[in-house]
Structure formats: structure tokens, C-alpha cells
Design a protein around this motif. Sequence first.
Motif, PDB file in Angstrom:
ATOM      1  N   GLY A  57       0.825  -1.207   0.000  1.00 15.38           N
ATOM      2  CA  GLY A  57       0.000   0.000   0.000  1.00 15.38           C
ATOM      3  C   GLY A  57       0.856   1.252   0.000  1.00 15.38           C
ATOM      4  O   GLY A  57       0.584   2.215  -0.742  1.00 15.38           O
ATOM      5  N   LEU A  58       1.901   1.236   0.806  1.00 16.77           N
ATOM      6  CA  LEU A  58       2.819   2.370   0.849  1.00 16.77           C
ATOM      7  C   LEU A  58       3.497   2.568  -0.507  1.00 16.77           C
ATOM      8  O   LEU A  58       3.522   3.677  -1.051  1.00 16.77           O
ATOM      9  N   LEU A  59       4.031   1.481  -1.070  1.00 19.11           N
ATOM     10  CA  LEU A  59       4.727   1.582  -2.365  1.00 19.11           C
ATOM     11  C   LEU A  59       3.784   1.987  -3.494  1.00 19.11           C
ATOM     12  O   LEU A  59       4.145   2.815  -4.340  1.00 19.11           O
ATOM     13  N   ALA A  60       2.584   1.418  -3.503  1.00 20.98           N
ATOM     14  CA  ALA A  60       1.624   1.767  -4.561  1.00 20.98           C
ATOM     15  C   ALA A  60       1.239   3.240  -4.474  1.00 20.98           C
ATOM     16  O   ALA A  60       1.094   3.909  -5.503  1.00 20.98           O
ATOM     17  N   THR A  61       1.097   3.760  -3.260  1.00 20.00           N
ATOM     18  CA  THR A  61       0.764   5.164  -3.081  1.00 20.00           C
ATOM     19  C   THR A  61       1.920   6.060  -3.523  1.00 20.00           C
ATOM     20  O   THR A  61       1.720   7.044  -4.246  1.00 20.00           O
ATOM     21  N   ALA A 109       0.344   2.615 -19.507  1.00 19.15           N
ATOM     22  CA  ALA A 109       0.938   1.390 -18.957  1.00 19.15           C
ATOM     23  C   ALA A 109       1.284   1.582 -17.482  1.00 19.15           C
ATOM     24  O   ALA A 109       1.017   0.701 -16.647  1.00 19.15           O
ATOM     25  N   TYR A 110       1.865   2.708 -17.145  1.00 15.79           N
ATOM     26  CA  TYR A 110       2.233   3.000 -15.761  1.00 15.79           C
ATOM     27  C   TYR A 110       0.999   2.990 -14.862  1.00 15.79           C
ATOM     28  O   TYR A 110       1.007   2.409 -13.773  1.00 15.79           O
ATOM     29  N   ARG A 111      -0.076   3.622 -15.340  1.00 17.17           N
ATOM     30  CA  ARG A 111      -1.329   3.640 -14.567  1.00 17.17           C
ATOM     31  C   ARG A 111      -1.887   2.233 -14.393  1.00 17.17           C
ATOM     32  O   ARG A 111      -2.411   1.897 -13.324  1.00 17.17           O
ATOM     33  N   THR A 112      -1.803   1.414 -15.424  1.00 12.92           N
ATOM     34  CA  THR A 112      -2.267   0.024 -15.315  1.00 12.92           C
ATOM     35  C   THR A 112      -1.473  -0.718 -14.246  1.00 12.92           C
ATOM     36  O   THR A 112      -2.043  -1.433 -13.420  1.00 12.92           O
ATOM     37  N   ALA A 113      -0.166  -0.538 -14.255  1.00 11.12           N
ATOM     38  CA  ALA A 113       0.671  -1.179 -13.234  1.00 11.12           C
ATOM     39  C   ALA A 113       0.248  -0.740 -11.839  1.00 11.12           C
ATOM     40  O   ALA A 113       0.122  -1.559 -10.921  1.00 11.12           O
ATOM     41  N   ASN A 114      -0.004   0.551 -11.688  1.00 10.07           N
ATOM     42  CA  ASN A 114      -0.388   1.066 -10.381  1.00 10.07           C
ATOM     43  C   ASN A 114      -1.763   0.563  -9.950  1.00 10.07           C
ATOM     44  O   ASN A 114      -1.972   0.222  -8.781  1.00 10.07           O
ATOM     45  N   GLN A 115      -2.690   0.476 -10.893  1.00 10.30           N
ATOM     46  CA  GLN A 115      -4.027  -0.044 -10.557  1.00 10.30           C
ATOM     47  C   GLN A 115      -3.940  -1.493 -10.085  1.00 10.30           C
ATOM     48  O   GLN A 115      -4.531  -1.853  -9.059  1.00 10.30           O
ATOM     49  N   SER A 158       3.368  -5.730 -12.065  1.00 13.79           N
ATOM     50  CA  SER A 158       3.428  -4.269 -11.914  1.00 13.79           C
ATOM     51  C   SER A 158       4.862  -3.772 -11.978  1.00 13.79           C
ATOM     52  O   SER A 158       5.142  -2.751 -12.614  1.00 13.79           O
ATOM     53  N   GLY A 159       5.766  -4.484 -11.334  1.00 17.99           N
ATOM     54  CA  GLY A 159       7.164  -4.055 -11.326  1.00 17.99           C
ATOM     55  C   GLY A 159       7.759  -3.961 -12.711  1.00 17.99           C
ATOM     56  O   GLY A 159       8.475  -2.996 -13.033  1.00 17.99           O
ATOM     57  N   SER A 160       7.484  -4.950 -13.559  1.00 19.25           N
ATOM     58  CA  SER A 160       8.043  -4.910 -14.914  1.00 19.25           C
ATOM     59  C   SER A 160       7.414  -3.787 -15.731  1.00 19.25           C
ATOM     60  O   SER A 160       8.099  -3.130 -16.523  1.00 19.25           O
ATOM     61  N   ILE A 161       6.129  -3.530 -15.540  1.00 15.63           N
ATOM     62  CA  ILE A 161       5.493  -2.430 -16.280  1.00 15.63           C
ATOM     63  C   ILE A 161       6.023  -1.084 -15.793  1.00 15.63           C
ATOM     64  O   ILE A 161       6.319  -0.198 -16.607  1.00 15.63           O
ATOM     65  N   TYR A 162       6.159  -0.912 -14.472  1.00 16.79           N
ATOM     66  CA  TYR A 162       6.760   0.316 -13.955  1.00 16.79           C
ATOM     67  C   TYR A 162       8.138   0.509 -14.601  1.00 16.79           C
ATOM     68  O   TYR A 162       8.471   1.590 -15.071  1.00 16.79           O
ATOM     69  N   TRP A 209      13.903  -6.378 -22.968  1.00 15.67           N
ATOM     70  CA  TRP A 209      13.887  -7.779 -22.563  1.00 15.67           C
ATOM     71  C   TRP A 209      13.040  -7.995 -21.309  1.00 15.67           C
ATOM     72  O   TRP A 209      12.659  -9.122 -21.001  1.00 15.67           O
ATOM     73  N   MET A 210      12.700  -6.926 -20.602  1.00  8.06           N
ATOM     74  CA  MET A 210      11.827  -7.061 -19.425  1.00  8.06           C
ATOM     75  C   MET A 210      10.375  -7.295 -19.814  1.00  8.06           C
ATOM     76  O   MET A 210       9.580  -7.725 -18.989  1.00  8.06           O
ATOM     77  N   GLY A 211      10.024  -7.013 -21.067  1.00 10.65           N
ATOM     78  CA  GLY A 211       8.647  -7.188 -21.525  1.00 10.65           C
ATOM     79  C   GLY A 211       8.062  -8.560 -21.242  1.00 10.65           C
ATOM     80  O   GLY A 211       6.932  -8.663 -20.760  1.00 10.65           O
ATOM     81  N   PRO A 212       8.795  -9.654 -21.502  1.00 11.47           N
ATOM     82  CA  PRO A 212       8.241 -10.991 -21.242  1.00 11.47           C
ATOM     83  C   PRO A 212       8.015 -11.305 -19.757  1.00 11.47           C
ATOM     84  O   PRO A 212       7.353 -12.282 -19.430  1.00 11.47           O
ATOM     85  N   VAL A 213       8.550 -10.489 -18.871  1.00 14.60           N
ATOM     86  CA  VAL A 213       8.332 -10.703 -17.434  1.00 14.60           C
ATOM     87  C   VAL A 213       6.878 -10.393 -17.066  1.00 14.60           C
ATOM     88  O   VAL A 213       6.298 -11.046 -16.192  1.00 14.60           O
ATOM     89  N   THR A 214       6.287  -9.431 -17.740  1.00 23.96           N
ATOM     90  CA  THR A 214       4.932  -8.988 -17.423  1.00 23.96           C
ATOM     91  C   THR A 214       3.911 -10.120 -17.478  1.00 23.96           C
ATOM     92  O   THR A 214       3.173 -10.334 -16.507  1.00 23.96           O
TER      93      THR A 214
END
Length: 126
Positions: free
Chosen positions: A14-18, A39-45, A84-88, A97-102
Motif C-alpha cells: 500500500g505504501l509503495l503503490a501510493t 501502462a504506468y497507470r495500469t501497473a499502479n491499478q 506491476s514491477g516490470s510495467i513500472y 527484454w523485461m517485456g516478457p516478465v509482465t
Amino acid sequence: MMYRNILAIAAINGLLATILGAYGAHGLKAELSDTLWSAYRTANQYHFYHTLALLALAAFASVRPWPKLAWVAWGWQIGIVLFSGSIYALALGAPSWMGPVTPLGGLTLMCAWGLLFQQALAKKDV
């Protein structure tokens, strides 16, 4: 005692997402393209959705401490980091190369939901 660990994980998320949501809205929005901002907003949601799910799981675990609830919590936590981490990271300029992590993170989130479903239908508390 398990519920306290899950609650602590939820609190950190919760702290990190905020923090990441505020940083995105106030520090990044103007710097990112519309596609990367989306994409960033999707990760956060998804980060927030699964943080709320962890809070609910902690509440449930305090009343009904099924051992496999810890597996669900860890599945969600790993899924948050991978999905979320990979999208952030990608939105902030990480290598492609981080794309396939998502999708691995998404699959981990789904497996944790599936385990919760299986436990809900179990004939006895396991």
C-alpha cells in the motif's frame, strides 16, 4: 500469526503503490508518452487491486488460518513484483527484454487466485 505477515506485506505494498502513484501523477505524467503513461497507470491499478486483496486475505486469515493462504499471499506478492514491477520499469525506460516478465507476473497472479478458489471449494479446512 500468519495474518500479521500478510498484513505487513499488504502495508508495504500500500505504501509503495501510493508512493509510485503519486510519483507517476506528479513527476512522470508530463515526461511519458500517452502509451507509457497508460501502462504506468495500469501497473499502479493492479498494484492497488492486489494490495486490497492482500488486506482482505489478512482479515480472513485472522479468523480462518488455512495454511495455503500464505501461498496465495506469496503468489500475489510475486505477481505484483513481476507484473506491476516490470510495467513500472518498462515505463521508466528499462530494456525491452523485461517485456516478457509482465505476462509471467500476470500468470502468477492468476494462479494465486486459482489457489484461493480451490481452497474456498475444499471440503475441509486444509
